[in-house]
Design an enzyme around this catalytic site. Structure first.
Site, PDB file in Angstrom:
ATOM      1  CG  ASN A   1      -1.692   1.257   1.411  1.00  0.00           C
ATOM      2  OD1 ASN A   1      -1.802   2.052   0.481  1.00  0.00           O
ATOM      3  ND2 ASN A   1      -2.278   1.452   2.585  1.00  0.00           N
ATOM      4  CD1 TRP A   2       3.535   1.098  -3.019  1.00  0.00           C
ATOM      5  CD2 TRP A   2       3.486   2.382  -4.864  1.00  0.00           C
ATOM      6  NE1 TRP A   2       4.253   0.453  -4.003  1.00  0.00           N
ATOM      7  CE2 TRP A   2       4.233   1.220  -5.143  1.00  0.00           C
ATOM      8  CE3 TRP A   2       3.315   3.323  -5.870  1.00  0.00           C
ATOM      9  CZ2 TRP A   2       4.805   0.981  -6.395  1.00  0.00           C
ATOM     10  CZ3 TRP A   2       3.882   3.097  -7.120  1.00  0.00           C
ATOM     11  CH2 TRP A   2       4.620   1.941  -7.376  1.00  0.00           C
ATOM     12  CE  LYS A   3       0.161   3.481   4.832  1.00  0.00           C
ATOM     13  NZ  LYS A   3      -0.042   3.648   6.240  1.00  0.00           N
TER      14      LYS A   3
ATOM     15  CG  HIS B   1      -5.926   1.727   4.987  1.00  0.00           C
ATOM     16  ND1 HIS B   1      -5.535   2.677   5.904  1.00  0.00           N
ATOM     17  CD2 HIS B   1      -4.861   0.891   4.827  1.00  0.00           C
ATOM     18  CE1 HIS B   1      -4.283   2.424   6.270  1.00  0.00           C
ATOM     19  NE2 HIS B   1      -3.853   1.350   5.634  1.00  0.00           N
TER      20      HIS B   1
ATOM     21  CD  GLU C   1      -3.155   5.472   6.623  1.00  0.00           C
ATOM     22  OE1 GLU C   1      -3.100   5.569   5.379  1.00  0.00           O
ATOM     23  OE2 GLU C   1      -2.221   5.020   7.316  1.00  0.00           O
TER      24      GLU C   1
ATOM     25  CD  GLU D   1      -3.626  -2.775   7.126  1.00  0.00           C
ATOM     26  OE1 GLU D   1      -2.546  -3.047   6.622  1.00  0.00           O
ATOM     27  OE2 GLU D   1      -4.195  -1.690   6.954  1.00  0.00           O
TER      28      GLU D   1
ATOM     29  N   GLY E   1       2.161   2.090  10.668  1.00  0.00           N
ATOM     30  CA  GLY E   1       3.096   3.206  10.531  1.00  0.00           C
ATOM     31  C   GLY E   1       3.739   3.621  11.850  1.00  0.00           C
TER      32      GLY E   1
ATOM     33  CB  SER F   1       5.004  -1.881  11.927  1.00  0.00           C
ATOM     34  OG  SER F   1       4.535  -0.555  12.109  1.00  0.00           O
TER      35      SER F   1
ATOM     36  N   GLY G   1       2.711  -1.275   4.252  1.00  0.00           N
ATOM     37  CA  GLY G   1       2.764   0.159   3.960  1.00  0.00           C
ATOM     38  C   GLY G   1       4.195   0.611   3.720  1.00  0.00           C
ATOM     39  N   GLY G   2       4.812   1.184   4.736  1.00  0.00           N
ATOM     40  CA  GLY G   2       6.137   1.787   4.590  1.00  0.00           C
ATOM     41  C   GLY G   2       7.152   0.905   3.871  1.00  0.00           C
TER      42      GLY G   2
HETATM   43  C1  PEP Z   1      -0.875   0.040   5.878  1.00  0.00           C
HETATM   44  O1  PEP Z   1      -0.932   1.222   5.612  1.00  0.00           O
HETATM   45  O2  PEP Z   1      -1.757  -0.702   5.450  1.00  0.00           O
HETATM   46  C2  PEP Z   1       0.242  -0.449   6.687  1.00  0.00           C
HETATM   47  C3  PEP Z   1       0.184  -1.678   7.137  1.00  0.00           C
HETATM   48  O3  PEP Z   1       1.282   0.431   6.924  1.00  0.00           O
HETATM   49  P1  PEP Z   1       2.698   0.091   7.636  1.00  0.00           P
HETATM   50  O4  PEP Z   1       3.198  -1.212   7.045  1.00  0.00           O
HETATM   51  O5  PEP Z   1       3.578   1.259   7.280  1.00  0.00           O
HETATM   52  O6  PEP Z   1       2.430  -0.024   9.097  1.00  0.00           O
END
Ligand code: PEP
Length: 264
Positions: free
Chosen positions: A19-21, A105, A107, A177, A183, A222, A243-244
């Site tokens: 997930n590049w956001k 998600h 967010e 999640e 994040g 994470s 994500g990251g």
């Molecule tokens: C996400 O945004 O779905 C996510 C899991 O982010 P991260 O891996 O950065 O915690």
């Protein structure tokens, strides 16, 4: 036959989706995608995907053509067509080859007020258009500390199962999640993740055992190369939503390797 290509009794398919956001640029995407293409090889039972911002989807589709890496969007309208300024429909995404879409998600739920019924409507709109939704569920830290994790996850999941019917999970993945792990660098322990994944599968199994057994349930929060293997080794963890670490080719590829290395 499950959408990911394997009959449930054989083995549950794995999926690692990035997930590049709201990150990226033409140049950065090009470099990231080229590195992933060079690094990730097709493996039976393992799916890879990147979910990019809307303006870059065409670039992603073009660069990834002929590779084993699928691609997806991060959001979709619950409507099929009409006067909805700024929205993107499932049919628009599907028309140029989109496969996955992330729905619900945290967010989107937290920052943009997406409700359970709206997430369910988006899930159904995605499927109407031929997309495979990756449905995100998960509790906040406050909810976990109150002991409400199961109730929150059940409410989020049941909203979709009630609206779409359990048969809809044949063409979907769920991503657990925990909001407190997204994040933040704080990851759920493998046993915390397993506990919720098992609970999610049992909720689906109450409605349909076979579909529950075949359903890919991803963990997100994470995930990094150094914790992916332990998480993916858990019985009900079938891959990750990343994500990251999905923005760093070596990290994302290492997480994909961990998924392939823990095929059950
Ligand atoms: C996400 O945004 O779905 C996510 C899991 O982010 P991260 O891996 O950065 O915690």
């Amino acid at each position: 036959m499950h959408v990911f290509g394997l009959p449930p009794e054989a083995m549950r398919a794995r999926l690692v989706a990035g997930n590049w956001k709201m990150h990226g640029s033409l140049a950065a995407n090009q470099a990231l995608l080229a590195a992933l293409k060079a690094r990730l090889k097709a493996i039976d039972g393992v799916g890879y995907a990147v979910c990019a911002p809307f303006p870059y989807l065409k670039q992603v589709a073009t660069v990834l053509e002929g590779s084993p890496i699928a691609w997806g969007a991060q959001n979709v309208s619950e409507h099929d067509v009409g006067a909805f300024t700024g929205e993107v429909s499932g049919a628009m995404l599907r028309e140029f080859g989109c496969h996955y879409v992330i729905v619900g998600h945290s967010e989107r739920r937290g920052l943009y007020g997406e409700s359970d019924p709206q997430v369910a409507a988006k899930f159904m709109a995605a499927q109407r258009a031929g997309l495979t939704p990756i449905l995100c569920v998960g509790e906040t830290l406050e909810q976990r500390e109150r002991g409400d994790t199961d109730a929150v996850v059940a409410r989020q999941l049941d909203a979709v199962l009630d609206a779409a019917g359990v048969a809809a999970v044949a063409n979907a993945a769920i991503a657990y999640e925990p909001v407190w792990a997204i994040g933040t660098g704080k990851t759920a322990t493998p046993s915390q993740a397993q506990g919720v994944h098992e609970f999610v599968r049992a909720l689906v199994a109450k409605r349909d055992k076979e579909l529950a057994a075949a359903l890919p349930i991803l963990y997100g929060g994470s995930v990094k190369p150094d914790n992916a293997k332990e998480l993916f080794a858990m019985a009900d963890v079938d891959g990750g939503l990343i994500g990251g670490a999905s923005l760093v080719a070596d990290d994302f590829a290492a997480i994909c390797d961990a998924a392939a290395g823990t095929l059950k």
